[in-house]
Design a protein around this motif. Structure first.
Motif, PDB file in Angstrom:
ATOM      1  N   GLU A 142      45.630  12.523 -10.092  1.00  0.00           N
ATOM      2  CA  GLU A 142      44.557  11.596  -9.735  1.00  0.00           C
ATOM      3  C   GLU A 142      43.473  11.595 -10.814  1.00  0.00           C
ATOM      4  OE1 GLU A 142      41.824  13.406  -6.492  1.00  0.00           O
ATOM      5  OE2 GLU A 142      43.845  14.087  -6.040  1.00  0.00           O
ATOM      6  N   GLU A 143      43.727  12.312 -11.898  1.00  0.00           N
ATOM      7  CA  GLU A 143      42.772  12.386 -12.999  1.00  0.00           C
ATOM      8  C   GLU A 143      43.518  12.275 -14.324  1.00  0.00           C
ATOM      9  OE1 GLU A 143      39.348  12.856 -12.696  1.00  0.00           O
ATOM     10  OE2 GLU A 143      39.545  12.779 -10.522  1.00  0.00           O
ATOM     11  N   VAL A 187      40.039   7.430 -15.730  1.00  0.00           N
ATOM     12  CA  VAL A 187      38.927   8.325 -15.406  1.00  0.00           C
ATOM     13  C   VAL A 187      38.211   8.654 -16.711  1.00  0.00           C
ATOM     14  CG1 VAL A 187      38.333  10.613 -14.516  1.00  0.00           C
ATOM     15  CG2 VAL A 187      40.131   9.274 -13.416  1.00  0.00           C
ATOM     16  N   LYS A 210      45.301   7.533  -7.651  1.00  0.00           N
ATOM     17  CA  LYS A 210      44.173   6.756  -7.127  1.00  0.00           C
ATOM     18  C   LYS A 210      44.463   5.257  -7.083  1.00  0.00           C
ATOM     19  CE  LYS A 210      40.505   9.964  -8.320  1.00  0.00           C
ATOM     20  NZ  LYS A 210      39.369  10.262  -9.197  1.00  0.00           N
ATOM     21  N   VAL A 213      42.421   1.895  -9.321  1.00  0.00           N
ATOM     22  CA  VAL A 213      40.984   2.151  -9.420  1.00  0.00           C
ATOM     23  C   VAL A 213      40.710   2.810 -10.772  1.00  0.00           C
ATOM     24  CG1 VAL A 213      39.035   3.408  -8.427  1.00  0.00           C
ATOM     25  CG2 VAL A 213      40.799   2.448  -6.930  1.00  0.00           C
ATOM     26  N   TYR A 232      50.492   2.828 -11.304  1.00  0.00           N
ATOM     27  CA  TYR A 232      49.427   2.976 -10.306  1.00  0.00           C
ATOM     28  C   TYR A 232      50.069   3.065  -8.927  1.00  0.00           C
ATOM     29  CZ  TYR A 232      46.344   1.495 -14.074  1.00  0.00           C
ATOM     30  OH  TYR A 232      45.656   1.410 -15.259  1.00  0.00           O
ATOM     31  N   GLU A 246      42.969   9.508   3.978  1.00  0.00           N
ATOM     32  CA  GLU A 246      43.243   8.717   2.772  1.00  0.00           C
ATOM     33  C   GLU A 246      44.211   9.456   1.850  1.00  0.00           C
ATOM     34  OE1 GLU A 246      41.052   7.242  -1.314  1.00  0.00           O
ATOM     35  OE2 GLU A 246      39.808   7.900   0.350  1.00  0.00           O
ATOM     36  N   TRP A 247      43.992  10.764   1.685  1.00  0.00           N
ATOM     37  CA  TRP A 247      44.836  11.528   0.771  1.00  0.00           C
ATOM     38  C   TRP A 247      46.208  11.789   1.372  1.00  0.00           C
ATOM     39  CZ3 TRP A 247      43.710  11.017  -3.927  1.00  0.00           C
ATOM     40  CH2 TRP A 247      42.380  10.782  -4.294  1.00  0.00           C
ATOM     41  N   ARG A 268      48.234   8.820   0.543  1.00  0.00           N
ATOM     42  CA  ARG A 268      48.583   8.810  -0.887  1.00  0.00           C
ATOM     43  C   ARG A 268      49.693   9.812  -1.190  1.00  0.00           C
ATOM     44  NH1 ARG A 268      46.129   5.368  -3.662  1.00  0.00           N
ATOM     45  NH2 ARG A 268      44.075   4.664  -3.091  1.00  0.00           N
ATOM     46  N   ARG A 314      43.806  19.279  -4.652  1.00  0.00           N
ATOM     47  CA  ARG A 314      44.015  18.484  -3.443  1.00  0.00           C
ATOM     48  C   ARG A 314      45.450  18.499  -2.928  1.00  0.00           C
ATOM     49  NH1 ARG A 314      39.221  14.319  -3.100  1.00  0.00           N
ATOM     50  NH2 ARG A 314      39.060  13.844  -5.300  1.00  0.00           N
TER      51      ARG A 314
END
Length: 179
Positions: free
Chosen positions: A33-34, A39, A68, A71, A93, A107-108, A111, A134
């Motif tokens: 997610e990074e 990001v 993510k 985004v 994505y 939410e996670w 995902r 996470r």
């Protein structure tokens, strides 16, 4: 400031470890997610940006699954797809469908379930590299452990800062000895 009594061990230098001499190129997916681009900054983001570039430069087939979704903090999602493609990395994505879930981190959870399904439904990867942050690959790792999927895939889980390091960096004392 706290007094640290933990032991620090040196990591061997890269020249002592050596580089692989194998000619086989791997199909690799970095699930994160990074990542620098979508990001702006961050340790995990920097790690995965340079790992993806390095693996691609050595001829491996590299995919990045960005948890993510579409985004991004700068530019457009399409810009970053083209940016990564310029050095041989395919940026995907993750689209997480709306799910009827309950509990913490809904939410996670959606995902992470979508990430499992994405990996399951794509041609198999030799290696999936992810961060423990996470727990984004929890469902995929559970499926592997139960023998449902990914039996030929090696999962590498990068760990980030341990609790004691975070406390030390923030100049907060350790409140419980077992920590």
């Amino acid at each position: 400031m706290q007094i640290d009594t933990f032991k620090v061990k040196e990591f061997p230098a890269i020249d002592q470890i050596g580089m692989s001499t194998g000619r086989e190129k791997l199909r690799v997916c970095i699930v994160t997610e990074e990542i620098i681009g979508p990001v702006r900054n961050g340790g995990i983001a920097s790690t995965y940006y340079h790992l993806s570039k390095g693996l691609a430069a050595h001829g491996h087939e590299v995919h990045v699954l960005f948890l993510k979704g579409r985004v991004v903090q700068d530019e457009t999602p399409e810009h970053w797809v083209e940016h990564f493609a310029a050095f041989g990395v395919t940026l995907h994505y993750l689209e997480a469908p709306k799910a009827d879930l309950w509990g913490s981190s809904i939410e996670w959870q959606a995902r992470f379930g979508a990430a499992y399904a994405w990996l399951r439904d794509n041609p198999p990867f030799d290696v999936v590299h992810t961060s423990e942050w996470r727990g984004g690959m929890i469902y995929a790792l559970m499926a592997k452990r139960m023998g449902l999927a990914f039996q030929e895939t090696l999962f590498l889980v990068k760990t980030s800062s341990p609790h004691i390091w975070n406390r030390h960096y923030q100049m907060q004392p350790i409140e419980q000895r077992e920590l």
